[in-house]
Design an enzyme around this catalytic site. Structure first.
Site, mmCIF file in Angstrom:
data_model
loop_
_atom_site.group_PDB
_atom_site.id
_atom_site.type_symbol
_atom_site.label_atom_id
_atom_site.label_comp_id
_atom_site.label_asym_id
_atom_site.label_seq_id
_atom_site.Cartn_x
_atom_site.Cartn_y
_atom_site.Cartn_z
ATOM 1 N N GLN A 194 53.652 20.707 -25.970
ATOM 2 C CA GLN A 194 52.946 19.450 -25.667
ATOM 3 C C GLN A 194 51.785 19.765 -24.732
ATOM 4 O OE1 GLN A 194 52.564 16.104 -25.630
ATOM 5 N NE2 GLN A 194 51.513 16.045 -23.663
ATOM 6 N N THR A 195 50.617 19.210 -25.033
ATOM 7 C CA THR A 195 49.520 19.394 -24.081
ATOM 8 C C THR A 195 48.498 18.271 -24.176
ATOM 9 O OG1 THR A 195 47.816 20.911 -23.291
ATOM 10 C CG2 THR A 195 48.212 20.914 -25.653
ATOM 11 N N ARG A 196 47.839 18.013 -23.036
ATOM 12 C CA ARG A 196 46.718 17.060 -22.994
ATOM 13 C C ARG A 196 45.502 17.749 -22.380
ATOM 14 N NH1 ARG A 196 48.309 15.863 -17.493
ATOM 15 N NH2 ARG A 196 46.148 15.374 -17.035
ATOM 16 N N HIS A 200 44.742 27.724 -22.181
ATOM 17 C CA HIS A 200 44.115 28.921 -21.612
ATOM 18 C C HIS A 200 45.007 30.152 -21.797
ATOM 19 C CE1 HIS A 200 41.029 26.330 -20.314
ATOM 20 N NE2 HIS A 200 41.851 25.588 -19.574
ATOM 21 N N HIS A 203 48.707 30.014 -20.954
ATOM 22 C CA HIS A 203 49.514 29.205 -21.873
ATOM 23 C C HIS A 203 49.855 29.995 -23.129
ATOM 24 C CE1 HIS A 203 46.950 25.954 -19.885
ATOM 25 N NE2 HIS A 203 48.173 25.761 -19.437
ATOM 26 N N GLY A 288 57.053 21.642 -19.331
ATOM 27 C CA GLY A 288 56.218 22.335 -18.344
ATOM 28 C C GLY A 288 56.587 22.009 -16.914
ATOM 29 N N ARG A 289 55.985 22.775 -16.042
ATOM 30 C CA ARG A 289 56.053 22.480 -14.613
ATOM 31 C C ARG A 289 55.216 21.210 -14.444
ATOM 32 N NH1 ARG A 289 52.708 24.382 -10.620
ATOM 33 N NH2 ARG A 289 53.683 25.000 -8.661
ATOM 34 N N HIS A 291 55.590 18.368 -15.825
ATOM 35 C CA HIS A 291 55.355 17.828 -17.171
ATOM 36 C C HIS A 291 55.002 16.343 -17.085
ATOM 37 C CE1 HIS A 291 56.239 18.547 -21.546
ATOM 38 N NE2 HIS A 291 56.104 17.235 -21.520
ATOM 39 N N ALA A 292 53.934 15.940 -17.805
ATOM 40 C CA ALA A 292 53.475 14.537 -17.802
ATOM 41 C C ALA A 292 53.277 14.019 -16.374
ATOM 42 C CB ALA A 292 54.428 13.637 -18.572
ATOM 43 N N VAL A 433 17.424 -7.902 -15.271
ATOM 44 C CA VAL A 433 18.643 -8.031 -16.067
ATOM 45 C C VAL A 433 18.954 -9.503 -16.322
ATOM 46 C CG1 VAL A 433 21.136 -7.711 -16.007
ATOM 47 C CG2 VAL A 433 19.632 -5.837 -15.361
ATOM 48 N N ARG A 434 18.788 -10.299 -15.281
ATOM 49 C CA ARG A 434 19.049 -11.743 -15.439
ATOM 50 C C ARG A 434 18.177 -12.333 -16.551
ATOM 51 N NH1 ARG A 434 23.317 -14.733 -13.406
ATOM 52 N NH2 ARG A 434 24.265 -13.476 -11.798
ATOM 53 N N ARG A 448 28.927 -13.889 -12.509
ATOM 54 C CA ARG A 448 28.416 -12.710 -11.782
ATOM 55 C C ARG A 448 29.152 -11.461 -12.264
ATOM 56 N NH1 ARG A 448 25.929 -13.726 -6.446
ATOM 57 N NH2 ARG A 448 26.118 -15.913 -5.907
ATOM 58 N N ALA A 475 25.819 -7.525 -6.976
ATOM 59 C CA ALA A 475 27.190 -7.038 -7.241
ATOM 60 C C ALA A 475 28.089 -7.259 -6.028
ATOM 61 C CB ALA A 475 27.152 -5.560 -7.644
HETATM 62 S S1 PPS Z 1 24.896 -10.814 -9.110
HETATM 63 O O1 PPS Z 1 25.784 -11.505 -8.173
HETATM 64 O O2 PPS Z 1 24.980 -9.369 -8.963
HETATM 65 O O3 PPS Z 1 25.143 -11.243 -10.506
HETATM 66 O O4 PPS Z 1 23.432 -11.267 -8.686
HETATM 67 P P1 PPS Z 1 22.069 -10.717 -9.278
HETATM 68 O O5 PPS Z 1 22.031 -10.885 -10.743
HETATM 69 O O6 PPS Z 1 21.770 -9.364 -8.773
HETATM 70 O O7 PPS Z 1 21.011 -11.716 -8.651
HETATM 71 C C1 PPS Z 1 19.681 -11.631 -9.056
HETATM 72 C C2 PPS Z 1 18.777 -12.518 -8.248
HETATM 73 O O8 PPS Z 1 19.128 -13.887 -8.388
HETATM 74 C C3 PPS Z 1 18.655 -14.624 -7.244
HETATM 75 N N1 PPS Z 1 19.653 -15.693 -7.016
HETATM 76 C C4 PPS Z 1 20.811 -15.608 -6.348
HETATM 77 N N2 PPS Z 1 21.389 -14.612 -5.635
HETATM 78 C C5 PPS Z 1 22.593 -14.842 -5.062
HETATM 79 N N3 PPS Z 1 23.251 -16.012 -5.150
HETATM 80 C C6 PPS Z 1 22.706 -17.049 -5.832
HETATM 81 N N4 PPS Z 1 23.381 -18.187 -5.938
HETATM 82 C C7 PPS Z 1 21.453 -16.871 -6.470
HETATM 83 N N5 PPS Z 1 20.644 -17.647 -7.242
HETATM 84 C C8 PPS Z 1 19.563 -16.910 -7.559
HETATM 85 C C9 PPS Z 1 18.553 -13.616 -6.125
HETATM 86 O O9 PPS Z 1 17.238 -13.687 -5.665
HETATM 87 C C10 PPS Z 1 18.841 -12.264 -6.752
HETATM 88 O O10 PPS Z 1 17.772 -11.363 -6.570
HETATM 89 P P2 PPS Z 1 17.680 -10.154 -5.555
HETATM 90 O O11 PPS Z 1 16.880 -9.161 -6.349
HETATM 91 O O12 PPS Z 1 19.004 -9.638 -5.180
HETATM 92 O O13 PPS Z 1 16.923 -10.711 -4.437
#
Ligand code: PPS
Length: 567
Positions: A194-196, A200, A203, A288-289, A291-292, A433-434, A448, A475
């Site tokens: 058995q191996t994951r 070498h 073995h 094995g020593r 094992h898992a 991204v927004r 969020r 985030a």
């Molecule tokens: S998150 O929590 O990570 O999803 O937020 P994020 O997408 O990075 O937020 C992008 C920008 O949205 C503006 N914004 C707010 N931020 C925080 N809380 C609330 N309620 C909100 N509404 C709008 C804010 O300016 C974030 O931009 P940054 O670039 O951070 O200044």
């Protein structure tokens, strides 16, 4: 009749061709459960008899009996709780005694299940009794607490369509097929290895010694269902195993893939795997020593003693028809240029050994793997699979309050990577991204999280393909950041930078006027005002832009990136 360890017949739960239509008809209007990756692995091994004597997912009585005694209620040795976990909503819709459909994610009907039992899982009790720990740095406990659903269903199965595998089909055989194959080529003594991990020199030498001692052939019977998170992917491993076969005497060794979802349950898993290998028709099984083994706990200790698996399985040898071979732990004695056991080292001799973590470390730094450790073809394959950090993709993940300076320094770091060259770089800024990925999302916790996970997903794809992803969302929640890290660390480097500029500074900058609006109650749920920002616990670097100029901040982060070995 094919006799298993249990003195019974090898189970085959599939219906024949003629019965398929009737089985499909049976559950066409029944509740249908979409199977997870782990459930598909378990189901495949239940249906093809690898889990003989089981004929379905455990009933509640059997489940408790397995947890408490490592035996089914009828007394048969079976240490593993094989349960079908479903969510509360699905469990509430179940009518006991009725059939449900079990489907793969594409909707293919794999099996019908006559549900006789449905109960809410007591996960803490299961973790304590089965894994002997509730510490979720144990991968099996982590899965139980964080990924498994809340309710269990028990009942007999009827197999309809075997789960399909696109990869390495020539190396996949069910227990009945492998038994028949051994017979057809006249192998009556066969050792399962058995191996994951890649195999070498030590073995191979260990296997050859056991083959000679027992006059047996060997099969590298590798787990390719779910193994320990962070393991080398099975495609690379299989490429290594194929090359390793050349190091055995002609026609003495085989490779077979085994779709097992490992639990990393140490001794109990070793016992379970022994029973399964017996079902596959092996006469001997190398335990094995460690094992898992689940790796080390967050507190730094081992979950199970390294010898515990060999000891536990040996204790049950009388109940097994397969002979257990404890694997000797071989060290390399450089003066003699040979491998020996620890107690065979001569006076003054130091035995060499590389752990998996040490090997990974060497690969990440782009250093050379010592020739005594691995065969040259395997070394080449490993360097291709796990290139040095400087050749892998990377995600630089900035997190911090709005106005903390994330975007400014993220742009500075983007330019650094572009100046340095060698990789394509992409900036996934919060605002961008927004607009581009998440325009329909608001700032609720749920949205969020989804926004940050989308960023993580895109970054993981960029990282997987060798690029640089620079992310700069707020985030605010630890758990989500942790999930993103987990997703990316398997594919390349992940560097989290907490832009820790105090809220007073962010608010005084207020470039977009959002803090003023939040204070005035015009924006609700604004991070740092009336929505929390959870401070990162394990960021690679924290930087407060009220203390440094942009150039200084970028220089500090770049230094960190160099120190980690990404460039
Ligand atoms: S998150 O929590 O990570 O999803 O937020 P994020 O997408 O990075 O937020 C992008 C920008 O949205 C503006 N914004 C707010 N931020 C925080 N809380 C609330 N309620 C909100 N509404 C709008 C804010 O300016 C974030 O931009 P940054 O670039 O951070 O200044």
């Amino acid at each position: 009749m094919t006799i298993t360890a249990h003195g019974g017949q090898l189970i085959n739960l599939y219906v024949n061709e003629k019965q398929i239509a009737a089985e499909k008809e049976k559950t066409k209007d029944s509740p249908s459960w979409t199977l997870s990756t782990r459930q598909i692995c378990d189901l495949e091994l239940l249906l093809n008899g690898a889990f003989s004597p089981l004929t379905g997912f455990l009933t509640e009585d059997d489940y408790h009996s397995v947890l408490e005694t490592m035996r089914l209620k009828n007394g048969i040795l079976w240490p593993m709780p094989i349960t079908l976990d479903v969510d509360e909503k699905f469990a509430a819709a179940i009518k006991l005694g009725h059939n449900i459909a079990l489907r793969d994610p594409e909707g293919v009907l794999i099996a019908n299940m006559a549900v006789t039992d449905c109960w809410k899982a007591d996960k803490t009790r299961e973790a304590e009794l089965f894994f002997t720990t509730t510490d979720d740095s144990h991968p099996g406990v982590h899965y139980l607490f964080n990924e498994a659903n809340t309710h269990y269903l028990g009942g007999k199965l009827t197999g309809i369509t075997p789960p399909f595998h696109y990869d390495f089909q020539e190396y996949r055989q069910s227990p009945a097929q492998l038994r028949a194959y051994f017979k057809s080529i006249g192998w009556d003594k066969v050792i399962a290895f058995q191996t994951r991990n890649p195999v070498h020199r030590a073995h191979v030498i260990m296997m050859k010694r056991l083959m000679a001692a027992h006059q047996a052939n060997v099969v590298i019977h590798t787990a390719v269902g779910l193994t320990k998170p962070g393991d080398i992917d099975h495609y690379s491993r299989v490429r290594c195993y194929k090359r390793i076969l050349n190091y055995y005497p002609k026609d003495s060794a085989l490779l077979r893939l085994f779709p097992l979802a490992m639990r990393m349950a140490g001794p109990k898993e070793a016992l379970w795997q022994s029973i399964i290998r017996q079902n596959y028709g092996f006469s001997h099984f190398i335990v094995g020593r460690d094992h898992a083994g689940p790796g080390r706990s967050n507190l730094g200790g081992d979950f199970y003693d390294v010898k515990a698996a060999q000891q536990l399985v040996s204790q049950y040898q009388d109940e097994l028809a397969i002979k257990i071979l404890p694997a000797p732990f071989l060290l390399y004695a450089p003066e003699r240029e040979e491998f020996c056991e620890e107690n065979q080292l001569l006076k003054g001799e130091t035995g060499l050994y590389l752990s998996g973590a040490e090997l990974r470390n060497i690969l990440q730094k782009g250093e050379t793997i010592p020739a005594w450790f691995a065969y040259p073809e395997i070394i080449d394959e490993l360097h291709l699979t796990l290139p040095a950090r400087s050749k892998q993709g990377v995600t630089i993940f900035f997190t911090g309050l709005s106005g903390s300076g994330k975007s400014t320094i993220a742009n500075g770091i983007l330019v650094k990577f572009l100046e340095y060259g060698g990789r394509k770089a992409t900036l996934l800024d919060g605002d961008v991204v927004r607009n581009m990925l998440s325009s329909e999302l608001n700032f609720s916790k749920e949205h969020r999280d989804l926004n940050v996970l989308r960023i993580g997903y895109v970054a993981s794809e960029i990282t997987k393909n060798g690029g640089v992803a620079i992310c700069a969302p707020i985030a605010p929640y630890t758990r989500t950041r942790r999930n993103v890290r987990k997703m990316i660390e398997q594919l390349g480097s992940f560097i989290e930078i907490h832009v820790s500029t105090p809220i007073e500074t962010c608010e005084s900058r207020d470039r977009k006027g959002l803090y003023a609006q939040a204070r005035a109650g015009k924006i609700k749920g604004f991070t740092g005002i009336d929505d929390p920002y959870e401070i990162p616990e394990n960021a690679e670097l924290s930087i407060d832009t009220s203390k440094y100029s942009t150039e200084e901040a970028v220089a500090k982060i770049w230094e960190k990136i160099i120190e980690i070995g990404v460039v």
